[in-house]
Design a protein around this motif. Structure first.
Motif, PDB file in Angstrom:
ATOM      1  N   GLN A   1       0.472  -0.977   0.388  1.00  0.00           N
ATOM      2  CA  GLN A   1       0.612  -0.005   0.154  1.00  0.00           C
ATOM      3  C   GLN A   1       0.694   1.280   0.412  1.00  0.00           C
ATOM      4  OE1 GLN A   1      -2.806  -0.759   3.653  1.00  0.00           O
ATOM      5  NE2 GLN A   1      -3.630  -0.812   1.776  1.00  0.00           N
ATOM      6  N   ARG A   2       0.221   2.061  -0.394  1.00  0.00           N
ATOM      7  CA  ARG A   2       1.276   3.796  -0.679  1.00  0.00           C
ATOM      8  C   ARG A   2      -0.159   4.842  -0.241  1.00  0.00           C
ATOM      9  NH1 ARG A   2       3.479   6.502  -6.076  1.00  0.00           N
ATOM     10  NH2 ARG A   2       3.218   8.323  -4.059  1.00  0.00           N
ATOM     11  N   ALA A   3       1.001   5.592   0.839  1.00  0.00           N
ATOM     12  CA  ALA A   3       0.508   6.676   1.248  1.00  0.00           C
ATOM     13  C   ALA A   3       0.921   7.975   0.413  1.00  0.00           C
ATOM     14  CB  ALA A   3       0.198   7.198   1.889  1.00  0.00           C
ATOM     15  N   GLU A   4       0.568   9.248   0.173  1.00  0.00           N
ATOM     16  CA  GLU A   4       0.907  10.215  -0.950  1.00  0.00           C
ATOM     17  C   GLU A   4       2.756  10.800  -0.081  1.00  0.00           C
ATOM     18  OE1 GLU A   4      -0.263  11.380  -3.304  1.00  0.00           O
ATOM     19  OE2 GLU A   4      -1.643   9.997  -2.769  1.00  0.00           O
ATOM     20  N   ALA A   5       3.058  11.301  -0.961  1.00  0.00           N
ATOM     21  CA  ALA A   5       4.531  10.715  -0.781  1.00  0.00           C
ATOM     22  C   ALA A   5       4.807  12.913  -0.656  1.00  0.00           C
ATOM     23  CB  ALA A   5       5.318  11.152  -1.959  1.00  0.00           C
ATOM     24  N   SER A   6       5.223  13.030   0.479  1.00  0.00           N
ATOM     25  CA  SER A   6       5.215  14.571   0.782  1.00  0.00           C
ATOM     26  C   SER A   6       6.666  14.854   0.523  1.00  0.00           C
ATOM     27  CB  SER A   6       5.403  13.981   2.070  1.00  0.00           C
ATOM     28  OG  SER A   6       6.297  14.311   3.089  1.00  0.00           O
TER      29      SER A   6
ATOM     30  N   ALA B   1       8.254  16.311   2.693  1.00  0.00           N
ATOM     31  CA  ALA B   1       9.132  15.685   4.442  1.00  0.00           C
ATOM     32  C   ALA B   1       9.519  14.703   4.097  1.00  0.00           C
ATOM     33  CB  ALA B   1       8.131  15.998   5.579  1.00  0.00           C
ATOM     34  N   THR B   2       9.193  14.210   3.568  1.00  0.00           N
ATOM     35  CA  THR B   2      10.055  12.795   3.100  1.00  0.00           C
ATOM     36  C   THR B   2      11.135  12.542   1.556  1.00  0.00           C
ATOM     37  OG1 THR B   2       7.984  11.315   2.413  1.00  0.00           O
ATOM     38  CG2 THR B   2       8.536  11.530   4.491  1.00  0.00           C
ATOM     39  N   GLY B   3      11.107  14.218   1.284  1.00  0.00           N
ATOM     40  CA  GLY B   3      12.002  14.066   0.605  1.00  0.00           C
ATOM     41  C   GLY B   3      11.595  13.573  -0.935  1.00  0.00           C
ATOM     42  N   GLY B   4       9.976  13.432  -1.151  1.00  0.00           N
ATOM     43  CA  GLY B   4       9.782  12.669  -2.026  1.00  0.00           C
ATOM     44  C   GLY B   4       9.080  11.291  -2.260  1.00  0.00           C
ATOM     45  N   ILE B   5      10.219  10.875  -1.355  1.00  0.00           N
ATOM     46  CA  ILE B   5       9.988   8.607  -0.797  1.00  0.00           C
ATOM     47  C   ILE B   5       8.666   9.057   0.087  1.00  0.00           C
ATOM     48  CG2 ILE B   5      10.865   7.093   0.246  1.00  0.00           C
ATOM     49  CD1 ILE B   5      12.810   8.316  -2.320  1.00  0.00           C
ATOM     50  N   PRO B   6       7.718   8.139  -0.995  1.00  0.00           N
ATOM     51  CA  PRO B   6       6.439   8.250  -0.562  1.00  0.00           C
ATOM     52  C   PRO B   6       6.256   7.212   0.364  1.00  0.00           C
ATOM     53  CG  PRO B   6       6.516   6.362  -2.840  1.00  0.00           C
ATOM     54  CD  PRO B   6       7.865   7.066  -2.428  1.00  0.00           C
ATOM     55  N   LEU B   7       5.441   7.156   1.802  1.00  0.00           N
ATOM     56  CA  LEU B   7       5.013   6.755   2.785  1.00  0.00           C
ATOM     57  C   LEU B   7       4.365   4.848   2.220  1.00  0.00           C
ATOM     58  CD1 LEU B   7       5.256   6.209   5.837  1.00  0.00           C
ATOM     59  CD2 LEU B   7       3.316   7.782   5.952  1.00  0.00           C
ATOM     60  N   ARG B   8       5.499   3.846   2.511  1.00  0.00           N
ATOM     61  CA  ARG B   8       4.529   3.194   1.923  1.00  0.00           C
ATOM     62  C   ARG B   8       4.306   2.227   2.827  1.00  0.00           C
ATOM     63  NH1 ARG B   8       5.232   2.356  -3.381  1.00  0.00           N
ATOM     64  NH2 ARG B   8       6.611   3.924  -4.327  1.00  0.00           N
ATOM     65  N   GLY B   9       3.063   1.296   2.381  1.00  0.00           N
ATOM     66  CA  GLY B   9       3.452   0.141   4.103  1.00  0.00           C
ATOM     67  C   GLY B   9       2.683  -1.220   3.005  1.00  0.00           C
ATOM     68  N   GLY B  10       2.241  -2.215   3.840  1.00  0.00           N
ATOM     69  CA  GLY B  10       2.211  -3.493   3.236  1.00  0.00           C
ATOM     70  C   GLY B  10       2.512  -4.866   4.490  1.00  0.00           C
ATOM     71  N   ALA B  11       2.489  -5.833   4.371  1.00  0.00           N
ATOM     72  CA  ALA B  11       2.298  -6.982   4.748  1.00  0.00           C
ATOM     73  C   ALA B  11       3.243  -8.488   3.798  1.00  0.00           C
ATOM     74  CB  ALA B  11       1.398  -7.510   5.467  1.00  0.00           C
TER      75      ALA B  11
ATOM     76  N   ARG C   1      13.485  15.462  -3.141  1.00  0.00           N
ATOM     77  CA  ARG C   1      15.413  15.759  -2.930  1.00  0.00           C
ATOM     78  C   ARG C   1      15.610  14.459  -2.844  1.00  0.00           C
ATOM     79  NH1 ARG C   1      12.754  17.600   1.309  1.00  0.00           N
ATOM     80  NH2 ARG C   1      13.265  17.059   2.866  1.00  0.00           N
ATOM     81  N   LEU C   2      14.661  13.520  -2.271  1.00  0.00           N
ATOM     82  CA  LEU C   2      15.953  12.846  -1.883  1.00  0.00           C
ATOM     83  C   LEU C   2      15.414  11.490  -2.931  1.00  0.00           C
ATOM     84  CD1 LEU C   2      14.969  11.927   1.988  1.00  0.00           C
ATOM     85  CD2 LEU C   2      16.541  13.134   0.720  1.00  0.00           C
ATOM     86  N   ARG C   3      14.989  10.985  -3.999  1.00  0.00           N
ATOM     87  CA  ARG C   3      14.815  10.310  -4.699  1.00  0.00           C
ATOM     88  C   ARG C   3      15.903  10.374  -5.592  1.00  0.00           C
ATOM     89  NH1 ARG C   3       9.124  11.969  -8.185  1.00  0.00           N
ATOM     90  NH2 ARG C   3       8.148  12.024  -5.697  1.00  0.00           N
ATOM     91  N   ARG C   4      16.775  11.359  -5.770  1.00  0.00           N
ATOM     92  CA  ARG C   4      18.126  11.109  -6.402  1.00  0.00           C
ATOM     93  C   ARG C   4      19.453  10.164  -6.047  1.00  0.00           C
ATOM     94  NH1 ARG C   4      23.031  13.455  -5.019  1.00  0.00           N
ATOM     95  NH2 ARG C   4      21.974  14.234  -3.440  1.00  0.00           N
ATOM     96  N   LEU C   5      19.146   9.455  -4.719  1.00  0.00           N
ATOM     97  CA  LEU C   5      19.686   8.958  -3.428  1.00  0.00           C
ATOM     98  C   LEU C   5      19.507   7.540  -3.929  1.00  0.00           C
ATOM     99  CD1 LEU C   5      19.828  10.032  -0.355  1.00  0.00           C
ATOM    100  CD2 LEU C   5      21.287  10.768  -2.174  1.00  0.00           C
ATOM    101  N   MET C   6      18.308   7.125  -4.880  1.00  0.00           N
ATOM    102  CA  MET C   6      17.759   5.501  -5.569  1.00  0.00           C
ATOM    103  C   MET C   6      18.653   4.710  -6.631  1.00  0.00           C
ATOM    104  SD  MET C   6      13.935   6.874  -4.319  1.00  0.00           S
ATOM    105  CE  MET C   6      13.081   5.594  -6.199  1.00  0.00           C
ATOM    106  N   GLY C   7      19.363   5.659  -6.912  1.00  0.00           N
ATOM    107  CA  GLY C   7      19.800   4.918  -8.105  1.00  0.00           C
ATOM    108  C   GLY C   7      20.973   4.124  -7.494  1.00  0.00           C
ATOM    109  N   PHE C   8      21.201   3.144  -8.037  1.00  0.00           N
ATOM    110  CA  PHE C   8      22.608   2.101  -8.067  1.00  0.00           C
ATOM    111  C   PHE C   8      23.503   2.576  -8.388  1.00  0.00           C
ATOM    112  CE2 PHE C   8      19.169  -0.722  -7.364  1.00  0.00           C
ATOM    113  CZ  PHE C   8      19.280  -1.189  -5.935  1.00  0.00           C
TER     114      PHE C   8
END
Lengths: 408, 595
Positions: free
Chosen positions: B502-507, B509-519, B580-587
């Motif tokens: 599941q995912r909540a909206e990206a904000s 405050a979290t630099g564009g990384i969505p708050l995700r959940g699930g199980a 701003r934090l999405r940039r850090l997602m690349g390997f």
């Protein structure tokens, strides 16, 4: 009651401060901290005019005298004024620089070497890339801040009249927490809060290995851009061996995509380098009479976090009456907790900054707001300030410098 | 009618044992055994395809044809840096070995999404880097001219190839597989996520390398090392060419472990190296306990070896034990994957997953590996949240509350999935693999899977509260994997693992990384949830609310910490700040040291 003066020059995106103290010598004592302006900072007075003003301001009855000259770090926007003429006749008492400038300390040499090699390789590689001219100008200007700034640094290391002693701080054998008491400045104590020699902080001074990037300078190294295998191994799509096939979904179009992946991180490397050099910033806390003044250069997170975790510095910083905002007001050069917990009511805050179109977030509005929300006196170099600051304008109506008087 | 030959189970290929960059001439080669599959020139197999396109030179290099009889007769080309076809062979061999290790430990054949083969580019670009690129579904290896400061016996200017290092290939391949299994593990949602990605890739590379017995033995003999001192074995790992990531992730394996390191370390590589060191420590202690009897036997009971070189027979036995424990460690770490949450992983989650997965399969833990790992994690300050103690039974994931589902809900569906699994196992076994048409199989599977997802989806929605899901947010079924394993005690363990997202909206405050959940839900063969490993979002049912609030605060704090440390964003505009934090997602950024 006697006072002393702090003058902030309007360097735009750059730093230059002159402290003038009364003395019994029949002339004032002078401390100059940095003198530079970023090449990409085009607003406001020209560097030549500013440097001439500084040189005039240190001229008095006994000639041109600076008792203590401090260079926080070797970035262009802190030293470029020293590359201009007019310094040869200036009499200097002492020159202080960060320990990373030490000419024989092996660790200092390694860091310095790594930073400048990294910068020159990056500049060469940028020149070799087929970039859009405006973009290339920007990246070169940005990278240029980190070049050796050799002319200025030569002067600082070997020039001036009076054969000034060079000190590289903190000195390796200095007891932490004890202030320096410069002979030329009676009664003045200076605490050296950084740059740290702690390996965790020093690591931040090392630019990431160039090899990690496409912008490695290999291309610029010359002559080595041959493919690693001879022509007998090479094929185009058309001459691909008949018994083999390229996967159907790897098309001429996707070939291009693979190439494009490596064009991306140019600015990444340059930012990392910029950060590494900022990490070498000399961070000084002056105790002059009743006043406690903090000049943190362009220190960023690594240095700040170490300082704010040190109980000795915590105690002293609680007494601050003056703060020079670090790194032109950018987001992470002034911790939010520092503003909240350490800046006392009525403290004076000076922000050496200037707007650069490419960097709309410097100075950071949230920092300006946080400062404004406290009972502080704040002046930025590029705007006429309110009391207790006083601006002097140049003939174009721009701020040339801003003065403020502090009680001794 | 002639009697047909049965196809081979394995293909043997020669590879470099050590990174030729390190310039070690002895022990240069080893044989790598990978499961047999028919190959087209490239090599192009079912799940991986080597494409030797060089984007810097804009050229293709001649592909190797491993089915050529001359190559079949001598286990592929001999190791050489001069022939790009050997490079292709080596990349294929090591990458296949990693896949085979995952297949065997996970108890299922692992495919990339849409059964699309992963592309491996042995000479993708000029530059001293290698990385997995998710968007291009490819691993790109660079090459670069050697300089004076490195390169051992290389001549300055001579090309150095990252694709000739076992550890680099295995490391990048593991990134690709981790990304396949948990596509959100490269979103920086907490301090451990990116570090885990790095550490896990290092762990697989190290322990796979250790599982090659003959080079371990040769190394013991060559270095006169008796592998009884931790720093000796670490040195060995480093000599194997363990030079990926920051270079010396194993350094901390010999440092004095200190829980404070973990507390203050935010950089993914450095933090990851603490996890690597913990696993390595667990491995080492287990190995030591395994060789005690050997040492006693060979010393007349004293356990004290005389000075000088050790008996070759004993060296061989030590190597075999080291190898066996390395293999057990490798498998245990891979198995843990099925018990990891779908998002926002922590080192503590990994410990719990390790313990649970191993306990399920091997409740008695004869080897002592589980116990040693728990201790190694403990002394490095790696604690899971919300466990009462670090005793084994506290570390097991909590059993699911009884019957959140009525078993009949999905039992029929699970039976179907298991049936398919059995068919696939049959189809890939050696007796019928030539009759099996992978292309047709893939289509059928895709079709049938499509039909199952809605049923699982409906089930998940019905039981949202018990599964820790937000009742109002969309649920995505991100994975549905049956798993068949045989425990050490010979019991068959049958499970189906479902990942729900599941995912909540990206904000901002979290630099564009969505708050995700699930199980991650582990179901037994009857459709009864055994474990619900939940990462709840705010709005989940009451028992999950504290965890949800903690996660949200943790992600926001972490984003603030990254923002303070990273200086890239300060030079950008306001729009960039929001992401701003999405940039850090690349390997590429991760390996380049952006943090």
């Amino acid at each position: 009651m006697s006072t002393f003066n702090i003058r902030m020059y309007n360097m735009g995106f750059g730093d230059c401060f002159l402290l003038t103290l009364p003395s019994t010598l029949g002339r004032p004592l002078r401390v100059l901290i940095d003198c530079g302006k970023h090449k990409l900072s085009t607003k406001g007075p020209k560097l030549a005019a500013l440097t001439a003003q500084v040189q005039a301001d240190v001229t008095g009855a006994g000639g041109q005298i600076i008792d203590l000259l401090i260079v926080t770090h070797r970035h262009e926007d802190h030293v470029s004024g020293f590359a201009l003429p007019g310094w040869d006749n200036v009499q200097v008492g002492e020159v202080w620089m960060p320990w990373t400038e030490h000419p024989t300390d092996p660790q200092a040499r390694r860091i310095c070497e790594k930073q400048s090699t990294s910068a020159s390789k990056a500049v060469k590689a940028l020149a070799a890339l087929a970039l859009d001219p405006a973009e290339a100008d920007y990246l070169l200007g940005y990278a240029g801040n980190n070049l050796t700034n050799a002319k200025a640094m030569n002067l600082l290391h070997g020039g001036f009249q009076g054969s000034p002693e060079r000190r590289f701080l903190p000195e390796a054998n200095a007891a932490e927490g004890d202030p320096l008491r410069p002979a030329a400045l009676p009664g003045v104590e200076v605490y050296v809060l950084g740059p740290s020699r702690n390996p965790d902080v020093v690591r931040d001074m090392e630019p990431p290995s160039n090899e990690a990037y496409h912008l490695s300078g290999d291309v610029a190294a010359g002559g080595t851009s041959e493919p690693p295998f001879g022509p007998e191994w090479r094929h185009t799509r058309e001459t691909y061996p008949a018994n083999a096939s390229i996967p159907e979904d790897f098309t001429a179009e996707t070939e291009k995509h693979i190439g494009e992946i490596f064009d991306e991180p140019a600015l990444e490397l340059l930012v990392a380098l910029e950060k590494a050099v900022n990490g070498t910033s000399l961070i000084l806390l002056f105790h002059i009479g009743k006043q406690w003044l903090l000049f943190p250069g362009d220190a960023q997170w690594g240095s700040w976090s170490e300082i704010l975790a040190n109980p000795r510095w915590q105690t002293l910083l609680k007494r601050l009456t003056f703060y020079k905002v670090g790194h032109h007001g950018s987001h992470n050069a002034t911790p939010v907790s520092f503003v909240a917990e350490y800046l006392n009511d009525d403290a004076r805050v000076m922000i050496p900054t200037g707007e650069v179109k490419k960097w709309p977030m410097i100075p950071r509005q949230s920092l300006l707001d946080d400062l404004a929300a406290k009972k502080l006196h704040v002046a930025r170099s590029d705007e006429p300030p309110a009391q207790p600051f006083r601006a002097t304008l140049d003939s174009y109506g721009d701020v040339l410098f801003i003065d403020t008087e502090l009680d001794l | 009618m002639p009697i047909p030959y049965s196809p081979p189970t394995h293909r043997r290929l020669k590879v470099y044992a050590f990174d030729p960059m390190l310039g070690r001439t002895p022990l240069y080669r080893m044989l790598c055994e990978v499961p047999y599959e028919p190959l087209r020139p490239g090599p192009r197999g079912e799940r991986i395809e080597v494409v030797d396109y060089d984007s810097s030179a804009q050229t293709y290099y001649t592909p190797v044809h491993l089915e050529d009889p001359y190559l079949l007769m001598r286990d592929g080309l001999d190791p050489t840096e001069a022939d790009p076809r050997f490079h292709q062979q080596m990349v294929y061999a090591i990458a296949s070995k990693v896949l085979a290790n995952f297949d065997s430990a996970l108890g299922r054949r692992l495919y990339f999404r849409g059964r699309k083969p992963l592309k491996l580019f042995p000479h993708a670009f000029r530059g001293a880097n290698a990385f997995f690129h998710p968007r291009r579904h490819a691993i790109l290896f660079g090459y670069f001219p050697a300089d004076e400061s490195r390169g051992g016996q290389n001549l300055p200017g001579q090309p150095v190839f990252t694709c000739l290092s076992h550890d680099i290939i295995a490391h990048e391949m593991t990134h690709a597989i981790t990304h396949r299994l948990r596509p959100f593990f490269f979103e920086p949602t907490n301090v451990d996520v990116l570090a885990f990605h790095e550490a896990f890739s290092d762990i697989i590379a190290i322990f796979q390398h250790f599982s090659f017995k003959e080079i371990l033995l040769q190394a013991i003999q060559e270095t006169q090392s008796d592998l009884r001192a931790n720093d000796e074995i670490v040195k060995l790992a480093q000599q194997f060419g363990y030079a990926t990531g920051g270079g010396d992730a194993l350094r901390t394996a010999v440092d004095k472990p200190d829980a404070r390191h973990l507390e203050k370390e935010l950089r993914p590589h450095a933090r990851g190296s603490i996890l690597v060191a913990a696993v390595f420590d667990g491995f080492f202690k287990t190995y030591l306990s395994q060789i005690q009897d050997l040492l006693r036997i060979s010393t007349g009971g004293t356990g004290l070896l005389p000075q000088g070189s050790i008996h070759p027979d004993l060296a061989a036995r030590l190597a075999r034990e080291a190898c066996a424990v390395a293999d057990a460690t490798l498998r245990m770490c891979i198995r843990a994957f099925d018990y990891l949450p779908p998002v926002d992983v922590t080192f503590g989650d990994f410990l719990r997953a390790l313990v649970t997965a191993d306990f399920e399969l091997n409740p008695r833990g004869e080897l002592g590996l589980r116990r040693n790992l728990i201790e190694a994690f403990r002394i490095r300050g790696i604690y899971p949240e919300n466990v009462r103690s670090l005793a084994e039974d506290s570390l097991l994931w909590e059993r699911a509350a009884p019957a959140p589902s009525t078993p009949e809900d999905i039992s029929e569906l699970l039976a179907e999935i298991q049936q398919e699994m059995i068919l696939e196992a049959a189809a890939t076994s050696r007796n019928s693999s030539l009759d099996w048409n992978p292309a047709a199989g893939a289509d059928d599977d895709a079709e049938s899977r499509k039909n199952r997802y809605p049923a699982i989806h409906a089930w998940a929605r019905r039981h949202a509260a018990a599964l820790g899901l937000h009742p109002g947010l969309a649920v995505q079924v991100a994975g549905l994997h049956p798993s068949f394993r045989v425990g050490i005690d010979g019991q068959l363990l049958v499970e189906v693992i479902v990942q729900l997202l599941q995912r909540a909206e990206a904000s901002a405050a979290t630099g564009g990384i969505p708050l995700r959940g699930g199980a991650t839900v582990v179901l037994n063969g009857f459709g009864q949830p055994r474990y619900v490993i939940a990462k709840p979002l705010p709005g989940a049912a009451a028992p999950f609310a504290p965890a949800a609030a903690m996660r949200q605060a943790r992600q926001t704090d972490y984003a603030a910490a990254l923002t303070a440390r990273d200086t890239f964003h300060i030079w950008q505009d306001e729009e960039f700040q929001k992401i701003r934090l999405r940039r850090l997602m690349g390997f590429a950024a991760l390996h380049g040291g952006a943090l």
